[in-house]
Design a protein around this motif. Sequence first.
Motif, short mmCIF file in Angstrom:
data_model
loop_
_atom_site.label_atom_id
_atom_site.label_comp_id
_atom_site.label_asym_id
_atom_site.label_seq_id
_atom_site.Cartn_x
_atom_site.Cartn_y
_atom_site.Cartn_z
N THR A 58 4.00 -25.88 25.49
CA THR A 58 3.73 -24.58 24.88
C THR A 58 2.26 -24.25 24.95
O THR A 58 1.40 -25.13 25.12
CB THR A 58 4.17 -24.59 23.40
N LEU A 59 1.95 -22.96 24.81
CA LEU A 59 0.54 -22.56 24.78
C LEU A 59 -0.18 -23.19 23.59
O LEU A 59 -1.33 -23.59 23.70
CB LEU A 59 0.44 -21.02 24.70
N ARG A 60 0.50 -23.26 22.46
CA ARG A 60 -0.11 -23.90 21.29
C ARG A 60 -0.42 -25.37 21.58
O ARG A 60 -1.47 -25.89 21.23
CB ARG A 60 0.81 -23.78 20.08
N GLY A 61 0.50 -26.04 22.28
CA GLY A 61 0.26 -27.43 22.64
C GLY A 61 -0.93 -27.60 23.56
O GLY A 61 -1.74 -28.53 23.40
N LEU A 62 -1.07 -26.68 24.51
CA LEU A 62 -2.21 -26.73 25.42
C LEU A 62 -3.51 -26.48 24.67
O LEU A 62 -4.53 -27.13 24.94
CB LEU A 62 -2.03 -25.70 26.54
N GLU A 63 -3.51 -25.54 23.74
CA GLU A 63 -4.71 -25.26 22.94
C GLU A 63 -5.10 -26.46 22.09
O GLU A 63 -6.28 -26.79 21.95
CB GLU A 63 -4.47 -24.04 22.05
N VAL A 64 -4.10 -27.13 21.51
CA VAL A 64 -4.37 -28.32 20.70
C VAL A 64 -4.95 -29.43 21.58
O VAL A 64 -5.91 -30.11 21.20
CB VAL A 64 -3.08 -28.80 20.00
N GLU A 72 -6.65 -29.12 24.38
CA GLU A 72 -8.01 -28.74 24.74
C GLU A 72 -8.96 -29.02 23.58
O GLU A 72 -10.06 -29.57 23.77
CB GLU A 72 -8.07 -27.26 25.11
N ALA A 73 -8.56 -28.67 22.36
CA ALA A 73 -9.40 -28.90 21.19
C ALA A 73 -9.57 -30.39 20.90
O ALA A 73 -10.66 -30.84 20.54
CB ALA A 73 -8.78 -28.20 19.97
N LEU A 74 -8.51 -31.16 21.09
CA LEU A 74 -8.59 -32.60 20.86
C LEU A 74 -9.50 -33.27 21.88
O LEU A 74 -10.30 -34.16 21.54
CB LEU A 74 -7.19 -33.21 20.93
N ALA A 75 -9.43 -32.83 23.13
CA ALA A 75 -10.30 -33.38 24.16
C ALA A 75 -11.76 -33.08 23.87
O ALA A 75 -12.64 -33.91 24.13
CB ALA A 75 -9.90 -32.80 25.53
N GLU A 117 -8.34 -30.34 33.26
CA GLU A 117 -8.90 -29.36 34.19
C GLU A 117 -7.95 -28.19 34.38
O GLU A 117 -8.34 -27.03 34.36
CB GLU A 117 -9.21 -30.02 35.53
N ARG A 118 -6.65 -28.52 34.58
CA ARG A 118 -5.65 -27.46 34.76
C ARG A 118 -5.47 -26.65 33.48
O ARG A 118 -5.30 -25.43 33.52
CB ARG A 118 -4.32 -28.08 35.18
N THR A 119 -5.50 -27.35 32.35
CA THR A 119 -5.32 -26.67 31.06
C THR A 119 -6.43 -25.66 30.82
O THR A 119 -6.18 -24.52 30.41
CB THR A 119 -5.30 -27.70 29.93
N ARG A 120 -7.67 -26.07 31.09
CA ARG A 120 -8.79 -25.16 30.89
C ARG A 120 -8.68 -23.94 31.79
O ARG A 120 -8.99 -22.81 31.39
CB ARG A 120 -10.11 -25.89 31.15
N THR A 121 -8.25 -24.15 33.03
CA THR A 121 -8.09 -23.03 33.96
C THR A 121 -7.04 -22.05 33.45
O THR A 121 -7.26 -20.83 33.42
CB THR A 121 -7.70 -23.54 35.35
N VAL A 122 -5.90 -22.58 33.04
CA VAL A 122 -4.80 -21.73 32.56
C VAL A 122 -5.21 -20.96 31.31
O VAL A 122 -5.05 -19.73 31.23
CB VAL A 122 -3.55 -22.58 32.27
N LEU A 123 -5.75 -21.67 30.32
CA LEU A 123 -6.14 -21.00 29.08
C LEU A 123 -7.29 -20.03 29.31
O LEU A 123 -7.34 -18.96 28.67
CB LEU A 123 -6.54 -22.05 28.04
N GLY A 124 -8.20 -20.38 30.21
CA GLY A 124 -9.31 -19.48 30.52
C GLY A 124 -8.82 -18.15 31.08
O GLY A 124 -9.28 -17.08 30.69
N GLN A 125 -7.89 -18.21 32.01
CA GLN A 125 -7.36 -16.99 32.59
C GLN A 125 -6.59 -16.16 31.57
O GLN A 125 -6.68 -14.94 31.54
CB GLN A 125 -6.46 -17.33 33.79
N LEU A 126 -5.84 -16.83 30.70
CA LEU A 126 -5.10 -16.11 29.66
C LEU A 126 -6.05 -15.43 28.69
O LEU A 126 -5.81 -14.30 28.26
CB LEU A 126 -4.18 -17.08 28.92
#
Length: 321
Positions: A7-13, A15-18, A71-80
């Motif tokens: 989920t998007l929430r999971g990806l945001e979490v 990214e924040a944890l990293a 790296e992929r997560t940051r790209t996806v969230l950045g574009q969103l």
Amino acid sequence: MLMKGVTLRGLEVFEALAASGSVAGASETTGLSQPAVSQQMRNLETALGVDLVDHARRPMMLTPAGRAFLERTRTVLGQLRLAQNELTVMDLTHLSQLSLGVIDDFDNDLTPRLVTLLAENMTRCRFRLMTAASHQITEALQARRLHLAIAASPSAMTDGVVEYPLVRDPFVFVCPKGAKADRGGLEQVMSGLPLLRHDRELVIGKQVEAQLARHKLRFAERFEIGAHMSLMTLVSRGVGWTITTPLGYMRAGRYHDQLEVHPLPFSPFSRSISLLASTDWTDEVPRDVARMARMLIREMVVAPAIERLPWLEGELRILEG
């Protein structure tokens, strides 16, 4: 379509944890409770079938799979985030004119995108853009030739100017590729190669010279370069070393294969880049432009810089204000 459990929430979490290295830090960043953060990470790792984080270490460290996925997560969230920000457009239709100054550090990335977004929202506005060094831009703002300016924060704020912080830009040590290993350390690079100084009329040049004087570091007066790209070209060709910032380094992308970047071998220092506005423009316009600029800087400058130089995490960062 995302696989079940991603989920998007999971990806945001993630990214924040990293970024923080702890559940508590990720909780503060995302606004979720600590149990909710832990559950989101369990769901994400279960869905992917791999461990993204070594949960046994404190602070938490990413696994090799986690580093690749980040790296992929940051790209996806950045574009969103960019897409979302562009949808929540600024209302600039009421402006009849706008003069904006932007430091030339952003010529390659931020400025073209920001100007495009502004133009799309200024349907009946006469627009003027100035790109120059920070001191020239702030002088133009103080003389009321500009309404807004994106520049290095001045050491003392002038009356009649309001500051909206954008990004903290730490100073770094840049030398020719392989110089540290060949000479046995950064101190040997500093003593064996000449310092390529910034023009001391520039704000960045004054800041660097002040720090060198503070640490009683003296170097031969051989090179003083005004154009940043010329300075980086000389470093890439082995002429000497310099002190600059990640924003300046990232702008010199064509030379990255001939350069290496390190933390300073003495006490760290940084500069701040801000949006400056004359007091008669202290309404929603500068706040909206600052918000847009932060978003663009985060995704187009900060994220790529940290991906290339992970040790900048936490040092090169967006400033909210």
